[in-house]
Design a protein around this motif. Structure first.
Motif, PDB file in Angstrom:
ATOM      1  N   ASP A 176      -1.696   1.956  -7.109  1.00 13.37           N
ATOM      2  CA  ASP A 176      -1.673   1.887  -5.646  1.00 13.37           C
ATOM      3  C   ASP A 176      -1.595   3.311  -5.070  1.00 13.37           C
ATOM      4  O   ASP A 176      -2.275   3.649  -4.103  1.00 13.37           O
ATOM      5  CB  ASP A 176      -0.456   1.042  -5.211  1.00 13.37           C
ATOM      6  CG  ASP A 176      -0.437   0.713  -3.721  1.00 13.37           C
ATOM      7  OD1 ASP A 176      -1.513   0.706  -3.096  1.00 13.37           O
ATOM      8  OD2 ASP A 176       0.663   0.431  -3.195  1.00 13.37           O
ATOM      9  N   HIS A 180      -4.087   5.115  -2.521  1.00 20.33           N
ATOM     10  CA  HIS A 180      -3.690   5.772  -1.268  1.00 20.33           C
ATOM     11  C   HIS A 180      -4.281   7.175  -1.199  1.00 20.33           C
ATOM     12  O   HIS A 180      -4.777   7.616  -0.168  1.00 20.33           O
ATOM     13  CB  HIS A 180      -2.160   5.871  -1.157  1.00 20.33           C
ATOM     14  CG  HIS A 180      -1.476   4.543  -1.081  1.00 20.33           C
ATOM     15  ND1 HIS A 180      -0.166   4.353  -1.438  1.00 20.33           N
ATOM     16  CD2 HIS A 180      -1.940   3.334  -0.696  1.00 20.33           C
ATOM     17  CE1 HIS A 180       0.150   3.083  -1.274  1.00 20.33           C
ATOM     18  NE2 HIS A 180      -0.903   2.443  -0.822  1.00 20.33           N
ATOM     19  N   HIS A 245      -8.101  -1.087   0.604  1.00 17.71           N
ATOM     20  CA  HIS A 245      -6.891  -1.785   1.066  1.00 17.71           C
ATOM     21  C   HIS A 245      -7.231  -3.001   1.921  1.00 17.71           C
ATOM     22  O   HIS A 245      -6.563  -4.029   1.837  1.00 17.71           O
ATOM     23  CB  HIS A 245      -5.970  -0.829   1.823  1.00 17.71           C
ATOM     24  CG  HIS A 245      -4.959  -0.180   0.935  1.00 17.71           C
ATOM     25  ND1 HIS A 245      -5.274   0.856   0.114  1.00 17.71           N
ATOM     26  CD2 HIS A 245      -3.652  -0.463   0.705  1.00 17.71           C
ATOM     27  CE1 HIS A 245      -4.192   1.207  -0.581  1.00 17.71           C
ATOM     28  NE2 HIS A 245      -3.194   0.418  -0.236  1.00 17.71           N
ATOM     29  N   HIS A 259      -0.450  -6.173  -5.268  1.00 18.23           N
ATOM     30  CA  HIS A 259      -1.142  -5.245  -4.372  1.00 18.23           C
ATOM     31  C   HIS A 259      -1.837  -4.086  -5.107  1.00 18.23           C
ATOM     32  O   HIS A 259      -3.023  -3.815  -4.894  1.00 18.23           O
ATOM     33  CB  HIS A 259      -0.131  -4.706  -3.351  1.00 18.23           C
ATOM     34  CG  HIS A 259      -0.671  -3.660  -2.465  1.00 18.23           C
ATOM     35  ND1 HIS A 259      -1.569  -3.930  -1.469  1.00 18.23           N
ATOM     36  CD2 HIS A 259      -0.483  -2.309  -2.444  1.00 18.23           C
ATOM     37  CE1 HIS A 259      -1.898  -2.803  -0.860  1.00 18.23           C
ATOM     38  NE2 HIS A 259      -1.250  -1.805  -1.432  1.00 18.23           N
ATOM     39  N   ASN A 263      -5.991  -3.314  -5.623  1.00 15.72           N
ATOM     40  CA  ASN A 263      -6.591  -2.027  -5.270  1.00 15.72           C
ATOM     41  C   ASN A 263      -7.289  -1.390  -6.464  1.00 15.72           C
ATOM     42  O   ASN A 263      -8.416  -0.892  -6.353  1.00 15.72           O
ATOM     43  CB  ASN A 263      -5.506  -1.063  -4.786  1.00 15.72           C
ATOM     44  CG  ASN A 263      -5.222  -1.205  -3.309  1.00 15.72           C
ATOM     45  OD1 ASN A 263      -6.129  -1.411  -2.504  1.00 15.72           O
ATOM     46  ND2 ASN A 263      -3.961  -1.109  -2.939  1.00 15.72           N
TER      47      ASN A 263
END
Ligand SMILES: NC(=O)c1ccc[n+]([C@@H]2O[C@H](COP(=O)([O-])OP(=O)(O)OC[C@H]3O[C@@H](n4cnc5c(N)ncnc54)[C@H](O)[C@@H]3O)[C@@H](O)[C@H]2O)c1
Ligand SMILES: [Fe+2]
Length: 372
Positions: A176, A180, A245, A259, A263
């Motif tokens: 994740d 990002h 996302h 999550h 991704n």
């Protein structure tokens, strides 16, 4: 106008919890992850709170925080009327704490003095972001509450708190962070400040996450990954995210794909899609060279291919499923929901940050690529 506003005071290291010593005579609502009660980790944190503080614990926290749990916490907020809210745990717990604060302040017409976040995963960056991602389970949707007011005042990055996380949590939350970094690097509001934060986070995760997965008790490694996670959080809080996302949130809402894993599955394809744009490709290439993932002699396109391959290799090394069917979802279930996923992804708060506006068909193709 480019801007970087970091209202959070960030403390990192094994002694960072001592920052809690400064609070006296406060009413503290501790919203903590369900795994924490009874653990040494929670004891270690609470031991730093002076005895003059009145402490109430709320630990009914679920992954992908459902509104119903949040509302139970809001009731506690209303009765306790805290001056300080302490959110401890994975992104779900910190987001639960943020959402309780959000609704609680509205209902009591009273603002808290300080919100303190203590992450126990290196992943979401929620300890420095303006976002709380919550789930409306009745309608099967997951959505972010985005308010600058929700940015924590203090973030304590205590690396040993992450060590109890299962290996899969280290892998998914770490990927994740990579998402990002790579999304914020090319997002619409990226600038020099966020590029610096994103590039460094990307280099650290690309080169050290697998080692942290394999040697989870290495404090120095855990600390650098924890700091990279926070850096990537700072980057996307300013620069924005994108379609990885936007789609991953729908896979979380519909099929409960963790999550970070959702991704990670999408990331190599989203990178490939966004790299059609020459400027985006050049930015990825620059970051790839800085992370030593490919030599400067390679073209930007080949460097992007190196990055895609590297993400697949990291996933393999950390035993992550690469497709939705490998994760256990029926192909027909994904196809039946494809139009819904595309429609909701376009409405997601992160969609607008993507450097290229995709067509519905392109969004659907990205999901189709990870079916099997
Ligand atoms: N607020 C933001 O800015 C932001 C950004 C990205 C993602 N998110 C959201 O955050 C959530 C994901 O957070 P996450 O990846 O940290 O996972 P998580 O918080 O859902 O935690 C995953 C699991 O690991 C457990 N866990 C966490 N830390 C542990 C530890 N140290 N030891 C043992 N068990 C531990 C949790 O109890 C949970 O069962 C999603 O809902 C996602 O949408 C929020
Ligand atoms: Fe994320």
């Amino acid at each position: 106008m480019n801007q970087l506003i970091i209202p959070t005071k960030i403390y990192s290291g094994t002694d960072s919890l001592t920052v809690l010593n400064q609070f006296h005579n406060e009413t503290v609502l501790v919203v903590c992850d369900a795994f924490l009660p009874g653990t040494d980790s929670l004891k270690m944190i609470l031991a730093q709170l002076n005895g003059s503080n009145a402490v109430t614990l709320f630990s009914d926290v679920k992954p992908d925080p459902p509104l119903v749990n949040i509302m139970a916490g809001v009731k506690v907020f209303e009765s306790v009327k805290p001056s300080i809210v302490l959110g401890i745990g994975g992104g779900s717990a910190i987001d639960t704490a943020k959402a309780i604060r959000f609704f609680g302040e509205k209902l009591t017409h009273q603002e808290i003095l300080s919100f303190i976040a203590i992450p126990t995963t290196s992943g979401t960056g929620s300890e420095v972001t303006n976002t709380a991602v919550v789930s409306d389970t009745e309608n099967g949707v997951k959505f972010p509450i985005i308010k600058n007011h929700l940015i924590p005042d203090i973030a304590l990055l205590e690396p040993t708190l992450v060590m109890s996380a299962p290996k899969s949590v280290t892998a998914f939350s770490g990927l994740d962070v990579l998402t990002h970094a790579l999304e914020s690097l090319v997002a619409k509001d990226a600038d020099l400040f966020t590029d610096a934060l994103a590039e460094k986070a990307m280099a650290v995760i690309s080169n050290q996450l697998v080692a942290a997965y394999e040697h989870g008790q290495d404090v120095a490694l855990r600390q650098v990954i924890h700091e990279a996670s926070c850096s990537a959080g700072l980057a996307f809080n300013s620069a924005g995210l994108g379609i990885c996302h936007a789609l991953a949130h729908q896979l979380g809402a519909k099929f409960h794909v963790p999550h970070g894993l959702a991704n990670a599955m999408l990331l190599p394809y989203v990178v490939g899609f966004n790299a059609q744009d020459q400027t985006v490709r050049a930015k990825y290439a620059q970051a790839i060279k800085k992370a030593n993932l490919g030599p400067a002699t390679l073209s930007d396109s080949l460097l992007v291919k190196r990055l895609q391959k590297h993400i697949f290799q990291m996933m393999k090394a950390m035993h992550c499923p690469k497709t939705l069917t490998e994760f256990g979802i029926e192909e027909s279930a994904v196809r039946d929901n494809l139009a819904w996923i595309v429609e909701h992804a376009k409405q997601d708060g992160t969609f607008a940050g993507n450097p290229i506006v995709p067509t519905d068909q392109e969004l659907a193709q990205l999901v189709e690529q990870i079916i099997k």
